[in-house]
Design a protein around this motif. Sequence first.
Motif, PDB file in Angstrom:
ATOM      1  N   PHE A   1       0.850  -1.198   0.000  1.00  0.00           N
ATOM      2  CA  PHE A   1       0.000   0.000   0.000  1.00  0.00           C
ATOM      3  C   PHE A   1       0.876   1.236   0.000  1.00  0.00           C
ATOM      4  O   PHE A   1       1.711   1.391   0.904  1.00  0.00           O
ATOM      5  N   HIS A   2       0.686   2.090  -0.985  1.00  0.00           N
ATOM      6  CA  HIS A   2       1.465   3.336  -1.005  1.00  0.00           C
ATOM      7  C   HIS A   2       0.607   4.461  -0.433  1.00  0.00           C
ATOM      8  O   HIS A   2      -0.432   4.817  -1.006  1.00  0.00           O
ATOM      9  N   ILE A   3       1.043   5.000   0.692  1.00  0.00           N
ATOM     10  CA  ILE A   3       0.303   6.085   1.348  1.00  0.00           C
ATOM     11  C   ILE A   3       1.047   7.401   1.031  1.00  0.00           C
ATOM     12  O   ILE A   3       2.122   7.659   1.591  1.00  0.00           O
ATOM     13  N   PRO A   4       0.465   8.217   0.148  1.00  0.00           N
ATOM     14  CA  PRO A   4       1.260   9.300  -0.458  1.00  0.00           C
ATOM     15  C   PRO A   4       1.212  10.625   0.303  1.00  0.00           C
ATOM     16  O   PRO A   4       0.916  11.667  -0.289  1.00  0.00           O
ATOM     17  N   PHE A   5       1.459  10.592   1.589  1.00  0.00           N
ATOM     18  CA  PHE A   5       1.457  11.835   2.378  1.00  0.00           C
ATOM     19  C   PHE A   5       2.708  11.887   3.248  1.00  0.00           C
ATOM     20  O   PHE A   5       3.122  10.857   3.799  1.00  0.00           O
ATOM     21  N   CYS A   6       3.280  13.065   3.384  1.00  0.00           N
ATOM     22  CA  CYS A   6       4.406  13.270   4.313  1.00  0.00           C
ATOM     23  C   CYS A   6       4.220  14.610   4.998  1.00  0.00           C
ATOM     24  O   CYS A   6       3.602  15.512   4.450  1.00  0.00           O
ATOM     25  N   LYS A   7       4.801  14.711   6.203  1.00  0.00           N
ATOM     26  CA  LYS A   7       4.706  15.957   6.961  1.00  0.00           C
ATOM     27  C   LYS A   7       5.498  17.066   6.264  1.00  0.00           C
ATOM     28  O   LYS A   7       5.051  18.182   6.128  1.00  0.00           O
ATOM     29  N   GLN A   8       6.698  16.745   5.847  1.00  0.00           N
ATOM     30  CA  GLN A   8       7.516  17.725   5.132  1.00  0.00           C
ATOM     31  C   GLN A   8       8.428  16.978   4.164  1.00  0.00           C
ATOM     32  O   GLN A   8       8.545  15.758   4.229  1.00  0.00           O
ATOM     33  N   LYS A   9       9.055  17.739   3.279  1.00  0.00           N
ATOM     34  CA  LYS A   9       9.826  17.091   2.212  1.00  0.00           C
ATOM     35  C   LYS A   9      11.282  16.918   2.654  1.00  0.00           C
ATOM     36  O   LYS A   9      11.974  17.917   2.913  1.00  0.00           O
ATOM     37  N   CYS A  10      11.751  15.702   2.758  1.00  0.00           N
ATOM     38  CA  CYS A  10      13.160  15.481   3.085  1.00  0.00           C
ATOM     39  C   CYS A  10      14.004  15.935   1.890  1.00  0.00           C
ATOM     40  O   CYS A  10      13.589  15.778   0.740  1.00  0.00           O
ATOM     41  N   SER A  11      15.182  16.453   2.173  1.00  0.00           N
ATOM     42  CA  SER A  11      15.937  17.146   1.114  1.00  0.00           C
ATOM     43  C   SER A  11      16.417  16.217   0.001  1.00  0.00           C
ATOM     44  O   SER A  11      16.704  16.667  -1.093  1.00  0.00           O
ATOM     45  N   TYR A  12      16.515  14.926   0.291  1.00  0.00           N
ATOM     46  CA  TYR A  12      17.104  13.984  -0.674  1.00  0.00           C
ATOM     47  C   TYR A  12      16.043  13.159  -1.411  1.00  0.00           C
ATOM     48  O   TYR A  12      16.371  12.347  -2.269  1.00  0.00           O
ATOM     49  N   CYS A  13      14.761  13.362  -1.073  1.00  0.00           N
ATOM     50  CA  CYS A  13      13.743  12.385  -1.467  1.00  0.00           C
ATOM     51  C   CYS A  13      13.011  12.794  -2.751  1.00  0.00           C
ATOM     52  O   CYS A  13      12.569  13.931  -2.881  1.00  0.00           O
ATOM     53  N   ASN A  14      12.880  11.826  -3.654  1.00  0.00           N
ATOM     54  CA  ASN A  14      12.087  12.112  -4.860  1.00  0.00           C
ATOM     55  C   ASN A  14      10.930  11.111  -5.031  1.00  0.00           C
ATOM     56  O   ASN A  14      10.503  10.835  -6.136  1.00  0.00           O
ATOM     57  N   PHE A  15      10.461  10.566  -3.910  1.00  0.00           N
ATOM     58  CA  PHE A  15       9.309   9.668  -3.962  1.00  0.00           C
ATOM     59  C   PHE A  15       8.035  10.460  -4.242  1.00  0.00           C
ATOM     60  O   PHE A  15       8.035  11.687  -4.163  1.00  0.00           O
ATOM     61  N   HIS A  16       6.947   9.728  -4.492  1.00  0.00           N
ATOM     62  CA  HIS A  16       5.680  10.417  -4.742  1.00  0.00           C
ATOM     63  C   HIS A  16       4.913  10.607  -3.429  1.00  0.00           C
ATOM     64  O   HIS A  16       4.590   9.632  -2.748  1.00  0.00           O
ATOM     65  N   PHE A  17       4.644  11.869  -3.075  1.00  0.00           N
ATOM     66  CA  PHE A  17       3.840  12.151  -1.877  1.00  0.00           C
ATOM     67  C   PHE A  17       3.372  13.591  -1.947  1.00  0.00           C
ATOM     68  O   PHE A  17       3.862  14.400  -2.757  1.00  0.00           O
ATOM     69  N   SER A  18       2.399  13.911  -1.062  1.00  0.00           N
ATOM     70  CA  SER A  18       1.942  15.286  -0.941  1.00  0.00           C
ATOM     71  C   SER A  18       2.145  15.700   0.512  1.00  0.00           C
ATOM     72  O   SER A  18       2.029  14.866   1.430  1.00  0.00           O
ATOM     73  N   THR A  19       2.465  16.979   0.748  1.00  0.00           N
ATOM     74  CA  THR A  19       2.636  17.413   2.140  1.00  0.00           C
ATOM     75  C   THR A  19       1.329  17.970   2.704  1.00  0.00           C
ATOM     76  O   THR A  19       1.311  18.498   3.812  1.00  0.00           O
ATOM     77  N   SER A  20       0.258  17.858   1.944  1.00  0.00           N
ATOM     78  CA  SER A  20      -1.049  18.281   2.463  1.00  0.00           C
ATOM     79  C   SER A  20      -1.918  17.045   2.675  1.00  0.00           C
ATOM     80  O   SER A  20      -1.993  16.171   1.803  1.00  0.00           O
ATOM     81  N   LEU A  21      -2.543  16.998   3.841  1.00  0.00           N
ATOM     82  CA  LEU A  21      -3.402  15.835   4.126  1.00  0.00           C
ATOM     83  C   LEU A  21      -4.821  16.046   3.594  1.00  0.00           C
ATOM     84  O   LEU A  21      -5.687  15.200   3.799  1.00  0.00           O
ATOM     85  N   ARG A  22      -5.017  17.181   2.917  1.00  0.00           N
ATOM     86  CA  ARG A  22      -6.345  17.392   2.332  1.00  0.00           C
ATOM     87  C   ARG A  22      -6.601  16.254   1.331  1.00  0.00           C
ATOM     88  O   ARG A  22      -5.715  15.861   0.593  1.00  0.00           O
ATOM     89  N   GLY A  23      -7.766  15.722   1.326  1.00  0.00           N
ATOM     90  CA  GLY A  23      -8.040  14.650   0.375  1.00  0.00           C
ATOM     91  C   GLY A  23      -7.654  13.276   0.905  1.00  0.00           C
ATOM     92  O   GLY A  23      -7.706  12.288   0.181  1.00  0.00           O
TER      93      GLY A  23
ATOM     94  N   LEU B   1       2.252  -8.118   3.966  1.00  0.00           N
ATOM     95  CA  LEU B   1       1.536  -6.896   3.592  1.00  0.00           C
ATOM     96  C   LEU B   1       2.370  -5.730   4.105  1.00  0.00           C
ATOM     97  O   LEU B   1       2.875  -5.775   5.225  1.00  0.00           O
ATOM     98  N   TYR B   2       2.517  -4.709   3.268  1.00  0.00           N
ATOM     99  CA  TYR B   2       3.472  -3.642   3.599  1.00  0.00           C
ATOM    100  C   TYR B   2       2.840  -2.284   3.357  1.00  0.00           C
ATOM    101  O   TYR B   2       2.339  -2.008   2.263  1.00  0.00           O
ATOM    102  N   PHE B   3       2.843  -1.428   4.395  1.00  0.00           N
ATOM    103  CA  PHE B   3       2.394  -0.045   4.230  1.00  0.00           C
ATOM    104  C   PHE B   3       3.641   0.816   4.042  1.00  0.00           C
ATOM    105  O   PHE B   3       4.454   0.968   4.971  1.00  0.00           O
ATOM    106  N   GLY B   4       3.805   1.372   2.831  1.00  0.00           N
ATOM    107  CA  GLY B   4       4.963   2.223   2.559  1.00  0.00           C
ATOM    108  C   GLY B   4       4.511   3.575   2.044  1.00  0.00           C
ATOM    109  O   GLY B   4       3.328   3.890   1.997  1.00  0.00           O
TER     110      GLY B   4
END
Length: 372
Positions: free
Chosen positions: A4-26, A53-56
């Motif tokens: 399961f890909h959960i595409p939300f993060c609190k803030q953007k780590c400087s090295y990361c290019n994964f897919h996520f949004s920093t807004s929990l709206r939606g 089963l993996y939550f990433g």
Amino acid sequence: MLYFHIPFCKQKCSYCNFHFSTSLRGKDDMLNAIKKEVELRHQELEKRSISSLYFGGGTPSLLEVRELSGLLETSAKYYDFDADIEITLETNPDDLDADFLKALSKSGINRLSIGVQSFFEADLRLMNRAHSVIQAEDAIKRAQDFGFDNLSIDLIYGSSSLSIWQRNLQKAVELGVPHISSYALTVEPKTALNKWVEDKLVKAPNEDIQNSEFHYMSHFLQEHDFIHYEISNFAKKDFYSKHNSAYWNAAPYIGFGPSAHSFNGKRERSWNIANNFLYIKGIAENRRNFEKEKLSPKDQLNEWVMIGLRTLRGVDIKALKSSFEEDVLDEFNKHLTSKKDQGLVVEEEGFLKIPQVYWFLADGIASDLFLI
Ligand code: SF4
């Protein structure tokens, strides 16, 4: 296997290019869409029984435990969970407070992977992590207190000096974690780190230092009873990650959520669109926004070799012989001979392996063997 890909993060780590949004709206729409995707695609896996089963993500520990449980309940409607199923949650230390861990310990999730990255504040600031060193240490101890013995931490090397790295590893050992995943800091396009390096505000990681740090880590952790079972992974006996091991054995899996990848165990690989809005829109219209590719026999052999040579187990020669036609194997053997002559690949008890002393170079060695 389910991912399961959960595409939300609190803030953007400087090295990361994964897919996520920093807004929990939606978030609710996203979780409903992921559940619906499970329903729409559940017949894609031939086997109904699930061993992992993996939550990433993203940062799945940003979800509430009842939301994670909701995803587990939906999965359990369509799949049979093995009695010893491994259910892993990727977490960030700042999410692991006592209330969360208490609820989590009753959820069925039985393995935590904690994104520590470093036990030094200067490293954490360089990486723009959302947590502090104290939070990371406390989170590990608290998780252990709540019964999460099956615990992994992520550490990143190559961000500062060898002596800092040595102290990081010492700390990890002292904390008694049975699994460590460790990656070299890399400068990915479109990241803050890339911009800082281009603007000469930060030095690019030095490969020679990373090489020394990798070798130090391998020796040090093996001295402390870890098995270096894959280039980036170390485990105490009985603590191998089932999920990662299944990937490396080319087991079929389904990935749900935006940008998640799936593999049918044969020759077909697919990946969902890496866009939250278009992902949700597609699922609402009962269709999945995705792309797929069919691997040619040569592509598949290249993958087996790349993945297998990164592991302690190596590449199973018998499986190669029974899975590929003679012309493909002949071509592969021609490439292999020179690597064997150089001692970069050896054959041991039916498996092709890279001697551990050359593991830091494994990706380059494997790609020299690729068939085009
Ligand atoms: S928490 Fe993980 S996924 Fe999110 S930005 Fe940081 S490294 Fe990337």
